[in-house]
Design a protein around this motif. Structure first.
Motif, PDB file in Angstrom:
ATOM      1  N   VAL A 256       0.864  -1.181   0.000  1.00 29.61           N
ATOM      2  CA  VAL A 256       0.000   0.000   0.000  1.00 29.61           C
ATOM      3  C   VAL A 256       0.898   1.226   0.000  1.00 29.61           C
ATOM      4  N   ARG A 257       0.604   2.170  -0.869  1.00 35.27           N
ATOM      5  CA  ARG A 257       1.375   3.421  -0.947  1.00 35.27           C
ATOM      6  C   ARG A 257       0.411   4.587  -0.950  1.00 35.27           C
ATOM      7  N   LEU A 258       0.651   5.538  -0.053  1.00 35.17           N
ATOM      8  CA  LEU A 258      -0.172   6.742   0.022  1.00 35.17           C
ATOM      9  C   LEU A 258       0.433   7.831  -0.855  1.00 35.17           C
ATOM     10  N   VAL A 259      -0.433   8.564  -1.525  1.00 30.63           N
ATOM     11  CA  VAL A 259      -0.024   9.746  -2.284  1.00 30.63           C
ATOM     12  C   VAL A 259      -0.703  10.915  -1.582  1.00 30.63           C
ATOM     13  N   LEU A 260       0.092  11.795  -0.991  1.00 30.61           N
ATOM     14  CA  LEU A 260      -0.430  12.871  -0.148  1.00 30.61           C
ATOM     15  C   LEU A 260      -0.215  14.233  -0.786  1.00 30.61           C
ATOM     16  N   ARG A 261      -1.177  15.105  -0.598  1.00 27.95           N
ATOM     17  CA  ARG A 261      -1.064  16.493  -1.047  1.00 27.95           C
ATOM     18  C   ARG A 261      -1.513  17.380   0.121  1.00 27.95           C
ATOM     19  N   ARG A 262      -0.713  18.399   0.402  1.00 30.59           N
ATOM     20  CA  ARG A 262      -0.958  19.334   1.504  1.00 30.59           C
ATOM     21  C   ARG A 262      -1.121  18.595   2.846  1.00 30.59           C
ATOM     22  N   PHE A 263      -0.317  17.548   3.021  1.00 28.16           N
ATOM     23  CA  PHE A 263      -0.410  16.753   4.253  1.00 28.16           C
ATOM     24  C   PHE A 263       0.922  16.075   4.525  1.00 28.16           C
ATOM     25  N   ARG A 264       1.305  16.085   5.790  1.00 26.93           N
ATOM     26  CA  ARG A 264       2.524  15.443   6.278  1.00 26.93           C
ATOM     27  C   ARG A 264       2.149  14.450   7.354  1.00 26.93           C
ATOM     28  N   LEU A 265       2.692  13.259   7.293  1.00 26.66           N
ATOM     29  CA  LEU A 265       2.454  12.273   8.340  1.00 26.66           C
ATOM     30  C   LEU A 265       3.332  12.608   9.545  1.00 26.66           C
ATOM     31  N   SER A 266       2.724  12.611  10.728  1.00 25.93           N
ATOM     32  CA  SER A 266       3.438  12.964  11.957  1.00 25.93           C
ATOM     33  C   SER A 266       4.196  11.768  12.511  1.00 25.93           C
ATOM     34  N   PRO A 267       5.385  12.013  13.043  1.00 24.68           N
ATOM     35  CA  PRO A 267       6.110  10.930  13.707  1.00 24.68           C
ATOM     36  C   PRO A 267       5.453  10.594  15.043  1.00 24.68           C
ATOM     37  N   ALA A 268       5.769   9.455  15.583  1.00 25.78           N
ATOM     38  CA  ALA A 268       5.248   9.072  16.898  1.00 25.78           C
ATOM     39  C   ALA A 268       5.733  10.070  17.942  1.00 25.78           C
ATOM     40  N   GLY A 269       4.919  10.300  18.939  1.00 26.10           N
ATOM     41  CA  GLY A 269       5.310  11.154  20.050  1.00 26.10           C
ATOM     42  C   GLY A 269       4.983  12.629  19.904  1.00 26.10           C
ATOM     43  N   VAL A 270       4.317  13.037  18.818  1.00 27.41           N
ATOM     44  CA  VAL A 270       3.964  14.452  18.695  1.00 27.41           C
ATOM     45  C   VAL A 270       2.813  14.777  19.644  1.00 27.41           C
TER      46      VAL A 270
END
Length: 180
Positions: free
Chosen positions: A83-97
């Motif tokens: 599975v591959r996500l294609v994102l626009r105007r979005f950033r995946l947050s790292p753990a611990g935010v």
């Protein structure tokens, strides 16, 4: 005369040090980020009364600035699926935010046939064959803010679905769903 100039300079520096923090930088609770760092103390979007299947509230954001997600699913070895996500105007947050809504940031939830299977913090994921038995399946990715609310536009969650078919012999087909 040199002693007087030095004393004045020391007095001026001391005065600036005392006044400096009051006039520099962003203070707590000042509202929107004016320096473009992405951090803000102002609320992002509007939390709606509507909820998803898990009871998480929708966070409405205007379409012009809303994140978008597309999902691509391809067969992998051993009956698994990539599975591959294609994102626009979005950033995946790292753990611990911090658990707060920040525009254009959060996590993605992956579900198969409406059953949640993973929370994603990276754009790639291997879906094990045991989660995709023989037949037609709907692989959906939905975007969430870091506070657990669902990003939404016009009262609908920001998500994308790809349909895949798993055969008894192995995975077949390539599927892609939604924008971008």
């Amino acid at each position: 005369m040199a002693w007087t100039r030095g004393s004045l300079a020391v007095s001026a520096v001391a005065g600036l040090l005392l006044l400096g923090p009051a006039g520099c930088g962003r203070g707590e609770g000042r509202g929107p980020d004016v320096q473009g760092t992405g951090d803000t103390t102002a609320p992002v979007g509007k939390v709606l009364d509507d909820t998803d299947e898990e009871g998480r509230h929708y966070r409405e954001i205007g379409a012009k600035h809303a994140p978008e997600v597309g999902v691509q699913v391809q067969p992998a070895a051993g009956g698994a699926w990539d599975v591959r996500l294609v994102l626009r105007r979005f950033r995946l947050s790292p753990a611990g935010v911090r658990a707060e809504a920040v525009a254009g940031r959060g996590t993605a939830r992956l579900s198969v046939d409406g059953r949640p299977v993973a929370q994603l913090r990276t754009p790639a994921h291997r879906l094990p064959a045991r989660l995709v038995p023989q037949g037609l399946h709907h692989v959906t990715v939905r975007l969430y803010a870091d506070d657990g609310t669902v990003w939404a536009v016009d009262g609908k969650p920001v998500e994308s679905t790809a349909d895949i078919t798993a055969s008894g012999v192995g995975a077949t087909g390539v599927a892609a769903g939604g924008p971008p």
